[in-house]
Design an enzyme around this catalytic site. Structure first.
Site, PDB file in Angstrom:
ATOM      1  N   ARG C  99      20.444  16.138   0.009  1.00 12.61           N
ATOM      2  CA  ARG C  99      20.602  17.162  -0.614  1.00 12.61           C
ATOM      3  C   ARG C  99      22.160  17.911  -0.125  1.00 12.61           C
ATOM      4  O   ARG C  99      22.716  18.519  -0.571  1.00 12.61           O
ATOM      5  CB  ARG C  99      19.811  18.544  -0.158  1.00 12.61           C
ATOM      6  CG  ARG C  99      19.806  19.887  -0.357  1.00 12.61           C
ATOM      7  CD  ARG C  99      19.242  20.021  -2.158  1.00 12.61           C
ATOM      8  NE  ARG C  99      21.126  19.926  -2.913  1.00 12.61           N
ATOM      9  CZ  ARG C  99      21.205  19.293  -4.089  1.00 12.61           C
ATOM     10  NH1 ARG C  99      19.696  18.951  -4.758  1.00 12.61           N
ATOM     11  NH2 ARG C  99      22.106  19.451  -4.108  1.00 12.61           N
ATOM     12  N   LYS C 134      41.333  31.298   2.074  1.00  9.04           N
ATOM     13  CA  LYS C 134      40.121  32.159   1.813  1.00  9.04           C
ATOM     14  C   LYS C 134      39.358  31.021   1.285  1.00  9.04           C
ATOM     15  O   LYS C 134      38.600  30.362   0.048  1.00  9.04           O
ATOM     16  CB  LYS C 134      40.206  33.104  -0.106  1.00  9.04           C
ATOM     17  CG  LYS C 134      41.282  33.605   0.914  1.00  9.04           C
ATOM     18  CD  LYS C 134      41.307  34.501  -0.742  1.00  9.04           C
ATOM     19  CE  LYS C 134      42.270  36.097  -0.327  1.00  9.04           C
ATOM     20  NZ  LYS C 134      42.778  36.559  -1.531  1.00  9.04           N
ATOM     21  N   LYS C 166      52.816  39.989   7.274  1.00  6.94           N
ATOM     22  CA  LYS C 166      52.706  41.479   6.227  1.00  6.94           C
ATOM     23  C   LYS C 166      52.900  42.225   6.475  1.00  6.94           C
ATOM     24  O   LYS C 166      53.334  42.583   7.786  1.00  6.94           O
ATOM     25  CB  LYS C 166      51.318  40.655   6.250  1.00  6.94           C
ATOM     26  CG  LYS C 166      50.418  39.133   5.974  1.00  6.94           C
ATOM     27  CD  LYS C 166      50.044  39.277   5.265  1.00  6.94           C
ATOM     28  CE  LYS C 166      48.582  38.411   4.188  1.00  6.94           C
ATOM     29  NZ  LYS C 166      47.076  38.175   3.651  1.00  6.94           N
ATOM     30  N   GLU C 196      55.963  38.601   3.901  1.00  7.72           N
ATOM     31  CA  GLU C 196      55.876  38.695   2.210  1.00  7.72           C
ATOM     32  C   GLU C 196      56.624  40.272   2.442  1.00  7.72           C
ATOM     33  O   GLU C 196      56.529  41.067   3.208  1.00  7.72           O
ATOM     34  CB  GLU C 196      54.407  39.232   2.673  1.00  7.72           C
ATOM     35  CG  GLU C 196      53.318  39.581   1.232  1.00  7.72           C
ATOM     36  CD  GLU C 196      52.206  39.514   1.316  1.00  7.72           C
ATOM     37  OE1 GLU C 196      51.021  38.909   1.783  1.00  7.72           O
ATOM     38  OE2 GLU C 196      51.768  41.213   2.502  1.00  7.72           O
ATOM     39  N   ASP C 217      54.625  39.038  -3.122  1.00  5.96           N
ATOM     40  CA  ASP C 217      53.625  39.288  -3.761  1.00  5.96           C
ATOM     41  C   ASP C 217      53.201  40.038  -4.599  1.00  5.96           C
ATOM     42  O   ASP C 217      53.756  41.733  -4.651  1.00  5.96           O
ATOM     43  CB  ASP C 217      53.028  40.507  -2.424  1.00  5.96           C
ATOM     44  CG  ASP C 217      52.362  40.802  -2.024  1.00  5.96           C
ATOM     45  OD1 ASP C 217      50.888  39.996  -2.553  1.00  5.96           O
ATOM     46  OD2 ASP C 217      51.050  41.736  -2.283  1.00  5.96           O
TER      47      ASP C 217
END
Lengths: 281, 281, 281, 281, 281, 281
Positions: C99, C134, C166, C196, C217
């Site tokens: 698994r 992410k 940012k 950014e 962005d």
């Protein structure tokens, strides 16, 4: 400029496990429960203090009823005899935290002091003093923090967050050009590429390959001066190689941007600081 | 005399986590897979080597296909230029282990060298050179091993495996006698009781209380000579207090049994050792 | 391109602790000791395989008597029905590792497959596909490796090894210029500075402040085209903002250097791969 | 229904170690000490929220001076544009915790949303939606919690707390009867015995052997209907095998008790949620 | 029936850290390097042996050059004076592992012996002897393994892998029926539901609510006999409450299915086993 | 006399991980959130209580809203039926901590009780009762604390903090004299040297070699009496060898200083203590 408690706690708790083991047998048998004490941290020699937050946290972790008040902050210069902090609270906790606190404070202050001396020597040049990876295993966060507190700059933290192409990487890749291209291709675009060179020919190749930083390895001051001319601002230049034993002002005056010194952290002379305690009877 | 792999592994793997992080980005992008290298460890200055097992294990942990052959063993004296070991195997693994290996080897050899100098100074006296708890957090096993390799003795490892009654314990207990009795009563019978004294009056009280070891704190050589006479063999005497800056021979000739020196481990000058690698093309 | 065993072991052993707990009660009670098994890993859909070393190591850690032979290597494209590996050895160990091995292999192959699709879409443009932070907590090393295997590039690994200024950093610093200067002053010189921006005015300020990389962005393709003209090679340009839902070819044709896509790792569709086992009776 | 802080802390602190590393270099150099910020968490698409306690704890662990207020609770359905929480406190701590918090919240909400869709499809049947062990390594506690929040049920947590006899166990034991007997004999009497079957013959043998639960593996809906009849309440029936791609209502209407779906956790589409911050100037 | 090395290693390495600390100072100073030794493990009293794999692994972890040969296997009955194993290899490693090995072997054999006595007493009844969660913290895997080796059965391993509804849960839920329903609704369908009852009224309610197992708490043998009649096979019955001090045969003859005994693991008498070593001179 | 929270937390959190696993499924499904409970700890037999701080800390770690009030302190003697503590707070937290708390409290009280019985038997002799290293792995700090609470003394904690030269060390060194000299030379001067002897000849050699403590191994009381005479105060004498089964008063009256008893910790009978809870409805 601070160290996260996450990092301090990891080191201090490991130090406690090492230094306290199954318990401070002397304190446990001779200090009556609840006995309070107070004390002063005194500089026994002049220098730059570093590690006050570490000391505060160390005693907090030893016993959260201990009160610690710092009279100086990291980066402050102290003279022999200065009282730099006071402490009071449960005697047992203070005794248990004392050695760990002093061991760390003295090392960090030793590093900051030596860094500040180096920075002072090159003042009003454009060069920066930087550290290396020649730090004590597990203490790199502390060692590099102390360099910053002393006015220095940090080189890469570890092998993952900076690219430094040395002779062996060049030999394995085939050429400086090949190595620089490989690094630019494979590494995150967020990292600069630094190349170590020993000759002007290598310097020229590195510049043409687009290196962002070039480390001049064990060059004489004369050679470095010429390297600065050749480079003409196309890359940052870093002087390296036993810089701990060089006249730093002369190195800085060659026009290099960075002088990195391993001895800042591999051969530390602890700054002499003592804790003078008084039992509350 | 060896360090358990359990201790070496703990420190080396933590050092790798710190130094390698998510991977050696330079090596990963520039060294072709499978490339081999060989190299020599060279002493760049004279001294006493310590840490060969640590280095061997470090490279084994970096890549178990690396072969490491030591030409000296811990405690051997080397001269500038001596080749002390050879290494060969996968280049990537060698590069990844290099900094950790050298950082530890240079520190341990630095400690052993300085200890050996101290031992040499007092030879043919009955005194022993001992260390303290002024070691680098997490590295105490290594630091104290290096002291033994340099010919010194170890003081207690931590607060749990030795009893050392200092001024604060005495103040809290009420008297030397009370503190010694409390320790004898409450601590394991397998530990000796050491008491720190500053005056002859305290010395006499400690002797009568049955202290096994007495630490003479910051006494002049004259005072220590007299302390030796007073004690007349009833306890071991330990000279302590900035011993790193004293003439150790004169201290030893007072007749004390042990001279403990914090600077052996709190202010270490790394022994200069380099690894000269060659890629196999 | 490989993942260190140090990283694989950490994740796989933690996965075992989670998935096996105090022991596989079904296997322990129903599989006779010493029973052998063999099996095939079969792709149930087409895609790019990633994680073969992880699978091999997982079974080694489950039982070092298991033999695992891979027929494809990371980055290879497979079709539905392809046998990608064979395994044989103690049945209990295979069942216990199954698994964990499949969970990791399917996720990594899913990431590599989607990355390869994105890379395919922009081929013959100069743009690169990059990942973000992410990723799944604890699996970042695996997730980012899978992006590279799929042909993509890695953005910074974490907050410590890349500078990305940012809107909030700009607001707190007072201006883009102030923020870039602060980062250049305080951060290691080995890191590039990325900013950014949302407007051309910000773009111009970032370029003048000397930003190395500029993240555009949520700009439209039109805006990005214009940003490329304005920049004229003075910095790398990175397209960002829901790129997972854009026509990547059109984005790439604006002339940006990097397209970073969070969905590569935050919304992974596992590649369907099964292990078909046979007991040796 | 809550997750213990013990589990949250373990995952969040590991995520911090991964994502913050030696410190957020951008924030540390550009955000003045003590600067405050506030922000709103906004749903960028409709779905079921899961993970609010995890987010609250994440920011508490980043900096305990951060205040987090949730406007929805786990299991609540939100629409695009809904403000689901507010945060305010030290900007540095918020920035440091942001990515970890969002990565976890978006995954958990993605799982809860998909589970809720499945539950909705089969409402007013007697069937339950259940998860599998196809979760992300180390995140199983979170993944399975999200399934419960979405209205689903949990299958066994790991190999130790549930008995599931599959084809391989049957082959190794000799027969379903032998395997069931072995499990009943050797396993704790507190666990039910589940058997996977592919044919009616196997189903009958499992029922006679006294299986508590029977997993119908990759059966057509027709076959499952007949299995329900044969079983006649003597055991629970679980539908399994690519259920993520089936019409769940039709499956439920066959009369099975449980439908277990691997895709709930192995192929998660993150729910889009953003954190819009504002520096307090 | 085996314990995974993962579990053994975790316990043995923790035991080494505790028992060896910074090194076996006696062995290190008195045993010449490379000295070999051999020895015999001798039963000093009759009993059932348990832990041979643990002992083998302990010495392997102490020094992988040690050879350990077992003459009995777990579950074998030995008489006073029996040689149960031989060992030979490096003396230092044997001495370092000796205490940990014996401490574990003697405890596990003590548990197996007492369990076997209990099993013997109830032979030819249908009842099983089972353990409880009254084990030594961190040693539960070993303690419960020893019970199985002694012929007993395991109750749930921990609070997560078994449902046991006691008086407090009933009080908080409102009734046995409410509690059983809540557990069936919220817990994985793979776990049985056990209810503790003290009266026949409770027994009837539990049976009607569909409890799978019913624990008869502190009932007299007369009551248990009646409970068996009332239950008539609708649920498993477990006798509980100071069973360590009861006549187990009489309990078993009431017709209960399980007799759980806390004293098997909370009050263990170590089986006396010694290691007689001989140095090879 | 206290145990550091550092030690308690390490053991209790490991016990929780073992006993709670992924969550108390019974409590989570049957106890309504926020439900409070209160309860009393009651001694079910007479004995000496030990572990109240451990219990208090265990519940604090389970849920810091739990209030625990102790009516006795460690070392107090209780009678059957005595209420020794009260607890109130969230029911879920109390139920989750209950088993860990009781398992530790009952073991520690069992050890303290048996130690106190031994101490009582030898009262008004000069002998002390001491423990050994025959403790439960990982619980040595607790086991040895309980011995002190019962009025006993601690022998060395582990192999690193005490020197005990046994037959094998003597055989390997060549003689008692050689072994004692080696230990005195190589070990820290802060540790006493103990030698195990079986004959008067060995006793004499040990005394002449300067042993600080001599362990009389398996001698008859007659022999011990003679050993006391021979020794005449030159060393401490320790009686050892199945002392758990001897008449301790007779042993003490031989004049030995220490009687060490392995059974104090290797064969513990838990003191019966129960927690009677009441839900607040």
């Amino acid at each position: 400029m601070k160290i996260d408690n996450r990092h301090i706690d990891k080191i201090v708790l490991a130090a406690f496990e090492e230094d306290i083991g199954t318990g401070d047998i002397t304190t446990n048998t001779t200090i009556p429960e609840g006995r309070l004490a107070s004390g002063k941290f005194i500089a026994k020699e002049a220098g730059v203090i570093c590690g006050m937050d570490v000391v505060a946290r160390t005693f907090f972790l030893a016993d959260d009823k201990i009160r610690f008040e710092a009279f100086v902050k990291d980066g402050d210069r102290v003279e022999k005899g200065d009282v730099i902090a006071e402490i009071n609270g449960p005697a047992a906790g203070i005794l248990v935290g004392e050695r760990t606190a002093l061991n760390l404070l003295q090392r960090m202050s030793g590093i900051a002091t030596r860094t500040a001396e180096a920075v002072e020597k090159i003042k009003r040049t454009k060069a920066k003093i930087a550290d290396t990876r020649k730090t004590m295993p597990m203490l790199r966060v502390f060692d590099k923090f102390a360099v910053r507190v002393g006015g220095g700059s940090n080189h890469r933290f570890n092998l993952a967050d900076g690219i430094l192409i040395k002779d062996n990487h060049i030999a394995a890749s085939g050429s400086i050009t090949a190595a620089v291209n490989a690094a630019k291709q494979g590494a995150p675009h967020t990292l600069k590429v630094e190349v170590e060179v020993e000759t002007f020919e290598q310097l020229n190749e590195a510049l043409e390959a687009g290196a962002d930083i070039i480390m001049l390895d064990n060059m004489t001051n004369e050679m470095m001066k010429k390297a600065v001319e050749i480079t003409a601002g196309r890359a940052k230049l870093e002087a390296s190689g036993n810089m701990g034993e060089k006249d730093l002002r002369e190195v800085a005056e060659t026009g290099v941007d960075i002088i990195s010194i391993g001895a800042l952290t591999h051969s530390v002379k602890a700054l002499d600081i003592s804790l003078k305690l008084k039992m509350q009877l």
